[in-house]
Motif scaffolding. Sequence first.
Motif, mmCIF file in Angstrom:
data_model
loop_
_atom_site.group_PDB
_atom_site.id
_atom_site.type_symbol
_atom_site.label_atom_id
_atom_site.label_comp_id
_atom_site.label_asym_id
_atom_site.label_seq_id
_atom_site.Cartn_x
_atom_site.Cartn_y
_atom_site.Cartn_z
ATOM 1 N N LEU A 227 0.856 -1.187 0.000
ATOM 2 C CA LEU A 227 0.000 0.000 0.000
ATOM 3 C C LEU A 227 0.887 1.230 0.000
ATOM 4 O O LEU A 227 1.722 1.403 0.890
ATOM 5 N N VAL A 228 0.708 2.093 -1.009
ATOM 6 C CA VAL A 228 1.484 3.320 -1.129
ATOM 7 C C VAL A 228 0.606 4.489 -0.704
ATOM 8 O O VAL A 228 -0.388 4.817 -1.371
ATOM 9 N N PHE A 285 -8.142 -5.739 1.885
ATOM 10 C CA PHE A 285 -6.925 -6.298 1.290
ATOM 11 C C PHE A 285 -5.850 -6.606 2.333
ATOM 12 O O PHE A 285 -4.792 -7.113 1.987
ATOM 13 N N ALA A 286 -6.113 -6.276 3.579
ATOM 14 C CA ALA A 286 -5.116 -6.490 4.642
ATOM 15 C C ALA A 286 -4.981 -7.982 4.949
ATOM 16 O O ALA A 286 -5.908 -8.759 4.698
ATOM 17 N N PRO A 287 -3.840 -8.404 5.500
ATOM 18 C CA PRO A 287 -2.693 -7.563 5.892
ATOM 19 C C PRO A 287 -1.798 -7.227 4.699
ATOM 20 O O PRO A 287 -1.736 -7.978 3.721
ATOM 21 N N PHE A 307 -6.100 -1.230 9.569
ATOM 22 C CA PHE A 307 -5.807 -2.551 9.027
ATOM 23 C C PHE A 307 -4.404 -2.981 9.438
ATOM 24 O O PHE A 307 -3.567 -2.164 9.814
ATOM 25 N N ASP A 308 -4.161 -4.278 9.361
ATOM 26 C CA ASP A 308 -2.873 -4.827 9.783
ATOM 27 C C ASP A 308 -1.851 -4.777 8.649
ATOM 28 O O ASP A 308 -2.196 -4.743 7.472
ATOM 29 N N PHE A 309 -0.585 -4.814 9.040
ATOM 30 C CA PHE A 309 0.528 -4.817 8.086
ATOM 31 C C PHE A 309 1.724 -5.479 8.752
ATOM 32 O O PHE A 309 1.781 -5.608 9.979
ATOM 33 N N ARG A 310 2.686 -5.877 7.921
ATOM 34 C CA ARG A 310 3.908 -6.477 8.464
ATOM 35 C C ARG A 310 4.989 -5.412 8.665
ATOM 36 O O ARG A 310 5.775 -5.487 9.606
ATOM 37 N N GLN A 311 5.032 -4.427 7.760
ATOM 38 C CA GLN A 311 6.002 -3.336 7.888
ATOM 39 C C GLN A 311 5.344 -2.020 7.471
ATOM 40 O O GLN A 311 4.588 -1.983 6.497
ATOM 41 N N ARG A 350 -1.314 -3.223 15.383
ATOM 42 C CA ARG A 350 -1.420 -3.584 13.974
ATOM 43 C C ARG A 350 -0.561 -4.771 13.592
ATOM 44 O O ARG A 350 -0.577 -5.225 12.464
ATOM 45 N N GLY A 351 0.270 -5.268 14.496
ATOM 46 C CA GLY A 351 1.039 -6.478 14.260
ATOM 47 C C GLY A 351 2.274 -6.320 13.407
ATOM 48 O O GLY A 351 2.898 -7.315 13.030
#
Length: 411
Positions: A227-228, A285-287, A307-311, A350-351
């Motif tokens: 996601l930008v 569309f997460a994560p 929403f969650d993300f890894r970075q 958010r993890g």
Amino acid sequence: MQSTRYNGVIWMRQCVLHARRTYSVSANVTSAGNNTTGEHLPPTTPTKSLEKMRGWQLHSYGDIDELLLSDKLKIPQIRSSNECLVRVRTTAVNPIDLAMLRGYGATVLNKLRCQPGDDIEFPLTLGREFCGELVQKGMGVTSHSLKLGARVWGVVPVHASPGAHAEYVAVPSYCLAPAPKQLDDSEAASVLYAGLTAWSGLYISGGLGGPCGATTAAGGGAHKRILVLGGSGGVGTLAIQILKSQGAQVLATCSENAVEMVRCLGADFVVDYKSSDAMDELCKFAPYDIVLDCAGHGGAHASELKFDFRQYITFSSPLLANIDQQGLGLGAIKNMVDLVQTNVKSLTQRGGMVKWGFFNPAPHGIAFLEQLVRQRKLIPLIDSTFSFEEMLKAFERMKCGHLRGKIVVKL
């Protein structure tokens, strides 16, 4: 008179030309002697009759009116065997130029900039990227591709001065490469600073392509979901194209009147960041493997996302600002505390981790971008074009924000 020029594959060219008519704000200026053909011109090596040059200087930090044009500046001298002297044909104005004009990073950058025993900070010449003609090179520059008279593109390290807002600039050879023939001078001056910032954030900070992505021009990122945030600006437009060229799934946010333009760059899903309902759709569309902050939200924004993300990678780090405000010692401690606190919130809510991204003038990063240009997978967007004498107007355009690409200045 307004004009924007794009090159590329047919479908993207049509979309970009449509976006240009709808969104771009260009002030087209004719520049005699500006080489847009990609041909090598005879080298115009400075002689005793050309010991002076024109350039924009800053004598104190403040607003745009602190910039002064002078025609009596000394042409930069090659100080080491690996440096090159370039006659600048086109340059650009970036957000970092406006920030440095106001004093951003002065504490650290001035220590890096000044010679031992020399604490003179001013005058400064800004400008981080350029396209021009190679006119001199040090004895240690052995690259066969860097020939006198060659048309080149390059970047100026953030701590270096004088910068590219002048008729000549001296840079280390690793910051320089032959300019791609697929781009004219204005386009070639619009890629490297923002492109290397996006590349560094994705591949060095984000580790998108693994060890090879960070240390070579291999790229990578296929099947990743990115996601930008801020997809219509200088860094965002190039980040989207970089990611799509590598087979990533790309989502982006931007203003409503830029949605069509960003979609034409290849983004798979684009939303208006001002619409709460549209932003809620991003949760579907997460994560995300990476959320790339090109909008200047900063690290604190990560824990506010729904929403969650890894970075979460942001180019708006507090690193230099904290040191400017509190000095080297306390500023360094404040940076560590900020990073820990931000990550604690981000990981628990958010993890994912929050990281800082920075511009990095890596030669393999330049090679990666040049490769995409040659393959016609990367097309720089130009928001507006000004003459060298109109540098103040270029800074005013940057100050207004909501850019659709890069701001170019022709000499």
